[in-house]
Motif scaffolding. Structure first.
Motif, PDB file in Angstrom:
ATOM      1  N   VAL B  19       0.824  -1.204   0.000  1.00 54.33           N
ATOM      2  CA  VAL B  19       0.000   0.000   0.000  1.00 54.33           C
ATOM      3  C   VAL B  19       0.862   1.258   0.000  1.00 54.33           C
ATOM      4  CG1 VAL B  19      -1.844   1.227   1.179  1.00 54.33           C
ATOM      5  CG2 VAL B  19      -1.811  -1.250   1.223  1.00 54.33           C
ATOM      6  N   CYS B  41      -5.069   6.149  -2.306  1.00 57.47           N
ATOM      7  CA  CYS B  41      -3.647   6.338  -2.557  1.00 57.47           C
ATOM      8  C   CYS B  41      -2.795   6.075  -1.314  1.00 57.47           C
ATOM      9  CB  CYS B  41      -3.365   7.723  -3.115  1.00 57.47           C
ATOM     10  SG  CYS B  41      -3.606   9.025  -1.903  1.00 57.47           S
ATOM     11  N   GLY B  42      -3.424   5.864  -0.165  1.00 55.83           N
ATOM     12  CA  GLY B  42      -2.659   5.485   1.015  1.00 55.83           C
ATOM     13  C   GLY B  42      -2.552   6.564   2.079  1.00 55.83           C
ATOM     14  N   THR B  45      -3.754   5.112   5.449  1.00 60.85           N
ATOM     15  CA  THR B  45      -2.743   4.131   5.836  1.00 60.85           C
ATOM     16  C   THR B  45      -1.544   4.816   6.483  1.00 60.85           C
ATOM     17  OG1 THR B  45      -3.483   2.768   3.997  1.00 60.85           O
ATOM     18  CG2 THR B  45      -1.354   2.213   4.988  1.00 60.85           C
ATOM     19  N   GLU B 160      -9.304  13.540   6.998  1.00 62.86           N
ATOM     20  CA  GLU B 160     -10.463  14.154   6.337  1.00 62.86           C
ATOM     21  C   GLU B 160     -11.491  14.639   7.357  1.00 62.86           C
ATOM     22  OE1 GLU B 160     -11.809  12.401   2.827  1.00 62.86           O
ATOM     23  OE2 GLU B 160     -10.017  11.201   2.510  1.00 62.86           O
TER      24      GLU B 160
HETATM   25  N1  ATP Z   1      -7.855  -3.179   5.936  1.00 59.88           N
HETATM   26  C1  ATP Z   1      -7.440  -3.224   4.671  1.00 59.88           C
HETATM   27  N2  ATP Z   1      -7.150  -4.401   4.077  1.00 59.88           N
HETATM   28  C2  ATP Z   1      -6.704  -4.455   2.813  1.00 59.88           C
HETATM   29  N3  ATP Z   1      -6.517  -3.394   2.030  1.00 59.88           N
HETATM   30  C3  ATP Z   1      -6.794  -2.191   2.555  1.00 59.88           C
HETATM   31  C4  ATP Z   1      -7.264  -2.040   3.901  1.00 59.88           C
HETATM   32  N4  ATP Z   1      -7.445  -0.725   4.132  1.00 59.88           N
HETATM   33  C5  ATP Z   1      -7.104  -0.098   3.006  1.00 59.88           C
HETATM   34  N5  ATP Z   1      -6.703  -0.962   2.044  1.00 59.88           N
HETATM   35  C6  ATP Z   1      -6.227  -0.623   0.706  1.00 59.88           C
HETATM   36  O1  ATP Z   1      -5.084   0.186   0.847  1.00 59.88           O
HETATM   37  C7  ATP Z   1      -5.085   1.238  -0.097  1.00 59.88           C
HETATM   38  C8  ATP Z   1      -4.910   2.566   0.595  1.00 59.88           C
HETATM   39  O2  ATP Z   1      -6.005   2.775   1.436  1.00 59.88           O
HETATM   40  P1  ATP Z   1      -6.179   4.090   2.311  1.00 59.88           P
HETATM   41  O3  ATP Z   1      -7.327   3.841   3.235  1.00 59.88           O
HETATM   42  O4  ATP Z   1      -4.886   4.454   2.916  1.00 59.88           O
HETATM   43  O5  ATP Z   1      -6.596   5.144   1.202  1.00 59.88           O
HETATM   44  P2  ATP Z   1      -6.916   6.687   1.351  1.00 59.88           P
HETATM   45  O6  ATP Z   1      -5.860   7.425   0.609  1.00 59.88           O
HETATM   46  O7  ATP Z   1      -7.132   7.041   2.771  1.00 59.88           O
HETATM   47  O8  ATP Z   1      -8.264   6.804   0.533  1.00 59.88           O
HETATM   48  P3  ATP Z   1      -9.608   7.635   0.849  1.00 59.88           P
HETATM   49  O9  ATP Z   1      -9.388   9.020   0.336  1.00 59.88           O
HETATM   50  O10 ATP Z   1     -10.634   6.921   0.042  1.00 59.88           O
HETATM   51  O11 ATP Z   1      -9.845   7.563   2.317  1.00 59.88           O
HETATM   52  C9  ATP Z   1      -6.378   1.117  -0.875  1.00 59.88           C
HETATM   53  O12 ATP Z   1      -6.092   0.554  -2.125  1.00 59.88           O
HETATM   54  C10 ATP Z   1      -7.229   0.199  -0.048  1.00 59.88           C
HETATM   55  O13 ATP Z   1      -8.009  -0.604  -0.878  1.00 59.88           O
END
Ligand code: ATP
Ligand code: MG
Lengths: 262, 352
Positions: B19, B41-42, B45, B160
């Motif tokens: 990720v 985009c992570g 994470t 957010e």
């Molecule tokens: N618990 C999980 N298990 C497996 N994959 C995950 C998990 N949580 C997130 N992902 C994957 O990791 C990647 C990054 O997720 P993340 O939640 O960090 O995105 P984000 O940038 O916060 O997006 P958003 O703006 O939609 O909140 C995504 O492709 C998502 O599908």
């Protein structure tokens, strides 16, 4: 505004209701019959079968055993079931999907089979005391209720609340106890009541696991009926019904009955 | 006490899916940095890694002198504001705010006093005894903010935090967040996918894509001098024209597009121009005129922008958007030329 129901629906519903409720009235009638055998409609009126219950010590001791088994068995099931339900929901994505079904298996296996296999393995195999065996058997019997009902309230629980607590300096176990548990308490109470009633009413498992000197109330009722077939059992049944109504009244007053069917 | 946050070569996986890929990020003491990027985009994470809800596969996380990489989440002392607020439903507003203080062993009266003072600061004094269910979204958000601020953490993180609020409240709240963050000088990491929000609130913004940081800079720099095609497209450089240098004459460089159109560019304006590059321009950086020097195009749909006309321009190498003056109305199908406005264009390294 009330919807008017279709007459056919009203009639069907009434018939079903009567079929469900009628036996209860028959028992009530039989319990006060002034005869030495079970009969309906009652002939005469007496309360002596009710007092008879308390004269037969087996009813008292088995009732106490039943309550103890139901209470501690349910407690044990929740002790295992709550953490299990928590783990199943919290780490859902990381766990294999069949795992949650493991906890429902006791419902799927016929109780007779469960009772028999417990007798074979625990009573005979491990040679545990009868009370312990009964306790384990009942805990196993009601475990699925604990896991499913608590699981249902965890399914709608927002785990970011738990993370918020942890981020504020609360250790994980404490966060579970002070933040998660208070917010699923309704589910825990519901699970307790369902499991308790299931345990109190159980015949098939207890049948195999009761032993010398220790029996549960439903088994005692069966035994008594085989020997005497007198209205005592009807009066015991009435008392059991009143107990259930009492529990339900408490649920209704505190949480609302719809809560159990959620 | 303000401290810096350093993420060093972080890689993170969910199961076997990667990720975050070799992510490095340094936030200076007292600075507010935003992570900006599209969904998935992570961003979250990254926050979860810093908060301790996820362990990196490799790399280190450092907050001031402390190494957080393997530290338990509840020992990290970080204020977190969640997107969905995550208030404790069974506690009153005051108890929500006092929760972190209680974990720190503060006595009842001191706790209440501090919680009340913080509620005062976010303008919620009269709501202290309410339950969270009886609050509006904006009020909940302020309780969440107060709850994170009251523990006076060396690091604040926001995921957010405003996305569930209406537009007007969003603007008010972000000013509020900025004010409180400035007042305490708390180092902050802020996640959003709203460009305007990120640019308005942050000292610096990290633009993320597929688990990597594409550019970390001040908003002005990102907006005017993107470092690569991804960032350029992200901040509105809709025209990315791949070019190859054919001749160099002092400061003047001659380059051709893939369709063979020739442009002369001056290195005194653009700096050193590599042999292969991408010319990036917003629509107002490409001037449309009937004739002259530039990229020959055929005009397509015209839209009226108030200050100019915008034309869709077709070339054999691709379609571009350019702006033309209000004084010259050109019709679809007309042949015209596109001339880059040097101050409005950027030279980017070629992607290939
Ligand atoms: N618990 C999980 N298990 C497996 N994959 C995950 C998990 N949580 C997130 N992902 C994957 O990791 C990647 C990054 O997720 P993340 O939640 O960090 O995105 P984000 O940038 O916060 O997006 P958003 O703006 O939609 O909140 C995504 O492709 C998502 O599908
Ligand atoms: Mg996210």
């Amino acid at each position: 505004m009330r919807n008017t129901l279709h007459p056919a629906l009203t009639i069907t519903a009434s018939i079903i209701f009567i079929i469900l409720i009628a036996p209860l009235f028959i028992i009530l009638g039989a319990a006060v019959s002034d005869t030495n055998y079970l009969t309906f409609p009652p002939q005469g009126f007496t309360m002596r079968w009710f007092s008879n219950i308390f004269e037969i010590s087996a009813f008292r001791t088995t009732a106490i055993t039943s309550l103890q088994i139901a209470f501690f068995g349910t407690f044990l099931a929740l002790l295992i079931g709550i953490p299990a339900a928590y783990a199943l929901n919290r780490f859902r994505i990381r766990l294999p999907s069949w795992l949650s079904n493991v906890f429902v298996l006791p419902i799927l296996v016929p109780e007779i089979v469960l009772g028999f296999s417990l007798m074979k393995s625990v009573t005979i195999g491990l040679n545990l005391p009868v009370f312990t065996t009964l306790l384990l058997g009942h805990a196993l019997l009601v475990l699925p209720y604990a896991v499913r009902v608590v699981g249902a309230s965890l399914a709608s629980f927002d785990f970011s609340i738990e993370e918020a607590a942890i981020s504020l300096g609360c250790p994980p176990l404490k966060a579970f106890l002070t933040v998660v548990l208070p917010n699923i308490s309704a589910g825990v109470i519901a699970a307790f009541i369902l499991a308790f009633i299931t345990s109190i009413n159980d015949v098939s498992i207890s049948l195999f696991l009761t032993g010398p000197g220790i029996s549960t109330l439903p088994i005692q009722i069966l035994a008594h009926m085989e020997q005497f077939f007198d209205p005592t059992i009807a009066s015991v049944s009435v008392l059991l019904m009143l107990l259930t109504v009492g529990v339900m009244a408490i649920v209704e007053a505190t949480l609302g009955l719809t809560f159990l069917t959620k | 006490m303000t401290v810096s946050l350093t993420l060093d070569h972080i890689t993170a996986h969910y199961g076997s899916t990667q990720v975050l890929e070799d992510l490095s990020l340094a936030i200076k003491a007292g600075e507010l940095v935003s992570l900006l990027g599209s969904s998935g985009c992570g961003k979250t994470t990254t926050l979860r890694l810093v908060a301790g809800f996820l362990e990196p596969t490799s790399g280190t996380i450092q907050l001031g002198e402390r190494d957080l990489t393997r530290l338990a989440a509840h020992k990290r002392d970080i204020g977190l504001v969640f997107q969905n607020y995550a208030l404790f439903p069974h506690l009153s507003v005051r108890d929500n705010v006092a929760f972190g203080l209680k974990q720190r062993g503060l006595g009842g009266t001191e706790r209440t006093a501090k919680a009340n003072a913080m509620l005062e600061r976010v303008g919620l004094s009269s709501f202290a005894d309410r339950m969270p269910a009886a609050l509006s979204g904006g009020q909940k958000q302020r309780v969440a903010l107060a709850r994170a601020l009251v523990i006076e953490p060396p690091l604040l993180m926001f995921d957010e935090p405003l996305s569930n609020l209406d537009a007007k409240l969003r603007v008010d709240m972000r000013v509020e967040i900025r004010r409180l963050q400035r007042a305490n000088g708390t180092t902050s990491l802020y996640v959003t996918h709203d460009q305007e929000e990120a640019f308005s609130i942050s000292d610096r913004v990290a633009i993320m894509n597929a688990g990597r940081i594409m550019q970390l800079d001040r908003p002005e720099v990102l907006y005017q001098r993107p470092a690569n095609s991804f960032v350029a497209r992200f901040v509105g450089f809709e025209n990315l024209i791949g070019m190859t240098v054919t001749a160099r004459d002092g400061e003047t460089v001659t380059a051709v597009t893939q369709a063979g159109a020739t442009l002369k560019l001056s290195q005194s304006v653009f700096g050193a121009i590599p042999d292969r590059f991408v010319l990036a321009a917003r629509p107002d950086g490409l001037a449309v005129s009937r004739e002259g020097e530039g990229i020959p195009v055929t005009l397509g749909i015209r839209t009226y922008l108030g200050r100019a006309y915008q034309y869709q321009c077709t070339t054999p190498a691709g379609d571009y958007l350019g702006n033309g003056p209000l004084t010259e109305l050109l019709d679809p199908g007309t042949a015209a030329v596109l001339t880059p406005v040097p101050e409005q264009c950027c030279i980017l390294p070629s992607d290939a």
